[in-house]
Design a protein around this motif. Structure first.
Motif, PDB file in Angstrom:
ATOM      1  N   ARG A 181      -8.986   5.847  -0.335  1.00  0.00           N
ATOM      2  CA  ARG A 181      -9.680   5.681   0.935  1.00  0.00           C
ATOM      3  C   ARG A 181      -9.023   6.576   1.979  1.00  0.00           C
ATOM      4  N   PHE A 182      -9.785   6.923   2.984  1.00  0.00           N
ATOM      5  CA  PHE A 182      -9.383   7.901   3.979  1.00  0.00           C
ATOM      6  C   PHE A 182      -9.002   7.206   5.279  1.00  0.00           C
ATOM      7  N   GLY A 183      -7.855   7.577   5.840  1.00  0.00           N
ATOM      8  CA  GLY A 183      -7.423   7.057   7.129  1.00  0.00           C
ATOM      9  C   GLY A 183      -7.047   8.183   8.068  1.00  0.00           C
ATOM     10  N   VAL A 184      -6.945   7.849   9.355  1.00  0.00           N
ATOM     11  CA  VAL A 184      -6.667   8.857  10.373  1.00  0.00           C
ATOM     12  C   VAL A 184      -5.555   8.351  11.292  1.00  0.00           C
ATOM     13  N   ILE A 185      -4.531   9.163  11.458  1.00  0.00           N
ATOM     14  CA  ILE A 185      -3.483   8.898  12.443  1.00  0.00           C
ATOM     15  C   ILE A 185      -3.962   9.443  13.786  1.00  0.00           C
ATOM     16  N   GLY A 186      -3.825   8.646  14.836  1.00  0.00           N
ATOM     17  CA  GLY A 186      -4.305   9.046  16.154  1.00  0.00           C
ATOM     18  C   GLY A 186      -3.646  10.319  16.651  1.00  0.00           C
ATOM     19  N   GLU A 187      -4.299  10.985  17.593  1.00  0.00           N
ATOM     20  CA  GLU A 187      -3.832  12.276  18.079  1.00  0.00           C
ATOM     21  C   GLU A 187      -2.404  12.220  18.610  1.00  0.00           C
ATOM     22  N   ASN A 188      -2.035  11.131  19.294  1.00  0.00           N
ATOM     23  CA  ASN A 188      -0.665  11.051  19.829  1.00  0.00           C
ATOM     24  C   ASN A 188       0.319  10.433  18.856  1.00  0.00           C
ATOM     25  N   GLY A 189      -0.139  10.116  17.644  1.00  0.00           N
ATOM     26  CA  GLY A 189       0.758   9.627  16.592  1.00  0.00           C
ATOM     27  C   GLY A 189       1.188   8.186  16.720  1.00  0.00           C
ATOM     28  N   SER A 190       0.589   7.434  17.630  1.00  0.00           N
ATOM     29  CA  SER A 190       1.049   6.063  17.859  1.00  0.00           C
ATOM     30  C   SER A 190       0.204   5.001  17.171  1.00  0.00           C
ATOM     31  N   THR A 191      -0.932   5.388  16.577  1.00  0.00           N
ATOM     32  CA  THR A 191      -1.823   4.433  15.914  1.00  0.00           C
ATOM     33  C   THR A 191      -2.410   5.074  14.659  1.00  0.00           C
ATOM     34  N   VAL A 234      -4.949   6.423   1.083  1.00  0.00           N
ATOM     35  CA  VAL A 234      -4.389   5.197   0.520  1.00  0.00           C
ATOM     36  C   VAL A 234      -5.333   4.710  -0.575  1.00  0.00           C
ATOM     37  N   THR A 235      -4.791   4.328  -1.723  1.00  0.00           N
ATOM     38  CA  THR A 235      -5.602   3.765  -2.800  1.00  0.00           C
ATOM     39  C   THR A 235      -5.775   2.267  -2.570  1.00  0.00           C
ATOM     40  N   LEU A 236      -7.043   1.827  -2.456  1.00  0.00           N
ATOM     41  CA  LEU A 236      -7.361   0.443  -2.112  1.00  0.00           C
ATOM     42  C   LEU A 236      -8.494  -0.075  -3.003  1.00  0.00           C
ATOM     43  N   PRO A 237      -8.615  -1.404  -3.140  1.00  0.00           N
ATOM     44  CA  PRO A 237      -9.819  -1.947  -3.775  1.00  0.00           C
ATOM     45  C   PRO A 237     -11.049  -1.524  -2.976  1.00  0.00           C
ATOM     46  N   THR A 238     -12.017  -0.937  -3.662  1.00  0.00           N
ATOM     47  CA  THR A 238     -13.176  -0.347  -2.987  1.00  0.00           C
ATOM     48  C   THR A 238     -14.449  -0.746  -3.713  1.00  0.00           C
ATOM     49  N   GLN A 239     -15.497  -1.008  -2.967  1.00  0.00           N
ATOM     50  CA  GLN A 239     -16.754  -1.433  -3.543  1.00  0.00           C
ATOM     51  C   GLN A 239     -17.620  -0.246  -3.966  1.00  0.00           C
ATOM     52  N   ALA A 240     -18.497  -0.524  -4.926  1.00  0.00           N
ATOM     53  CA  ALA A 240     -19.516   0.439  -5.341  1.00  0.00           C
ATOM     54  C   ALA A 240     -20.786  -0.334  -5.650  1.00  0.00           C
ATOM     55  N   CYS A 241     -21.919   0.328  -5.537  1.00  0.00           N
ATOM     56  CA  CYS A 241     -23.211  -0.306  -5.788  1.00  0.00           C
ATOM     57  C   CYS A 241     -23.576  -0.169  -7.264  1.00  0.00           C
ATOM     58  N   SER A 242     -23.937  -1.289  -7.896  1.00  0.00           N
ATOM     59  CA  SER A 242     -24.326  -1.241  -9.306  1.00  0.00           C
ATOM     60  C   SER A 242     -25.845  -1.193  -9.482  1.00  0.00           C
ATOM     61  N   VAL A 291       0.845  -1.186   0.000  1.00  0.00           N
ATOM     62  CA  VAL A 291       0.000   0.000   0.000  1.00  0.00           C
ATOM     63  C   VAL A 291       0.884   1.240   0.000  1.00  0.00           C
ATOM     64  N   THR A 292       0.389   2.291  -0.635  1.00  0.00           N
ATOM     65  CA  THR A 292       1.105   3.566  -0.686  1.00  0.00           C
ATOM     66  C   THR A 292       0.267   4.631  -0.001  1.00  0.00           C
ATOM     67  N   ALA A 293       0.873   5.266   0.989  1.00  0.00           N
ATOM     68  CA  ALA A 293       0.161   6.263   1.792  1.00  0.00           C
ATOM     69  C   ALA A 293       0.609   7.673   1.412  1.00  0.00           C
ATOM     70  N   GLU A 294      -0.335   8.626   1.485  1.00  0.00           N
ATOM     71  CA  GLU A 294      -0.045  10.036   1.243  1.00  0.00           C
ATOM     72  C   GLU A 294      -0.604  10.868   2.397  1.00  0.00           C
ATOM     73  N   GLN A 295       0.069  11.960   2.684  1.00  0.00           N
ATOM     74  CA  GLN A 295      -0.442  13.012   3.576  1.00  0.00           C
ATOM     75  C   GLN A 295      -0.387  14.305   2.770  1.00  0.00           C
ATOM     76  N   ARG A 296      -1.529  14.753   2.297  1.00  0.00           N
ATOM     77  CA  ARG A 296      -1.574  15.796   1.281  1.00  0.00           C
ATOM     78  C   ARG A 296      -1.676  17.204   1.842  1.00  0.00           C
ATOM     79  N   ASP A 297      -2.083  17.331   3.082  1.00  0.00           N
ATOM     80  CA  ASP A 297      -2.323  18.647   3.664  1.00  0.00           C
ATOM     81  C   ASP A 297      -1.362  18.853   4.825  1.00  0.00           C
TER      82      ASP A 297
END
Length: 241
Positions: free
Chosen positions: A142-152, A99-107, A84-90
């Motif tokens: 897809r969107f992810g969040v690093i915890g406030e203290n940076g450990s998770t 992170v770009t991941l396989p993601t579902q959509a409704c047909s 996986v390749t992660a970005e922090q854009r802001d």
């Protein structure tokens, strides 16, 4: 038990460790399986490639099949892939990661969720609209969040659509969590994550998606199967390239 990420720091403007770049992910060789049906919980284990699990529900065998080859099903190692390749854009919102991941959509068509069946403590915690067709899979951000203290960190694997009990839309609580192993620190401006440990991928499906039984079975039991939920978990670690 794996780490539990903190998904609440998305709008924090405090420093966070640098996680940008490509990560190599290694998985446990088993999948934990938790089936909830008719208010009862059954725990089993599968190999990493998935397969069939059979439960004995009040004397009736019920078979569920996690077939990773199905195009509408994401196994844990697909929802959170081996690379996986992660970005922090802001720069002002360093706790946000993409992170770009396989993601579902409704047909098919979408319908508003019944308020009596969604919300906290349900399989549709955010009351996402219900998909009444099949689901497809493609690579999306897809969107992810690093915890406030940076450990998770916590990364959300669902696509913001809810299952109708039959199709294979991921349940709303599907996530990837891990601890971040870092060097440096926020004060010196050299805070950098080098590894992920105690990782846990958790994905869930409605029972009707994975049910491998007789479609002409008793209607009451069929309703129980469609109302069931199945949770799969697997541990992981990751190293930054």
């Amino acid at each position: 038990m794996g780490a539990k990420g903190d998904g609440c720091a998305a709008n924090s403007r405090s420093p966070a460790p640098d996680v940008t770049g490509t990560w190599d992910v290694a998985y446990d060789d088993t999948l934990g399986v938790e089936i909830t049906i008719g208010g009862e919980v059954y725990d089993q284990e599968l190999g990493a490639a998935g397969g069939q699990v059979t439960i004995d529900y009040h004397g009736t065998p019920i078979v569920f099949d996690l077939d990773c080859a199905r195009p509408d099903v994401l196994c844990p190692s697909e929802a959170w892939p081996a690379s996986v390749t992660a970005e922090q854009r802001d720069a002002q919102l360093q706790h946000q990661m993409v992170v770009t991941l396989p993601t579902q959509a409704c047909s098919g068509t979408m319908a508003a969720a019944d308020p009596s069946t969604c919300g906290a403590g349900t399989d549709n915690p955010d009351c996402d609209d219900v998909c009444n067709g099949e689901v497809t899979v493609s690579n999306q951000e897809r969107f992810g969040v690093i915890g406030e203290n940076g450990s998770t960190f916590r990364l959300y694997l669902g696509a913001g659509i809810a299952s109708n009990g039959i199709n294979c839309a991921l349940l709303g609580w599907s996530v990837a969590d891990a601890s971040l192993d870092s060097v440096g620190g926020s004060a010196g401006g050299d805070w950098e994550a080098t590894g992920m440990s105690a990782g846990l991928v958790t994905i869930g499906y409605a029972g009707g998606c994975l049910w491998a039984g007789d479609p002409n079975m008793d209607g009451q039991l069929q309703a129980l199967v469609i109302g069931a939920s199945i949770q799969f978990t697997t541990g992981f670690t990751a190293a930054r390239q």
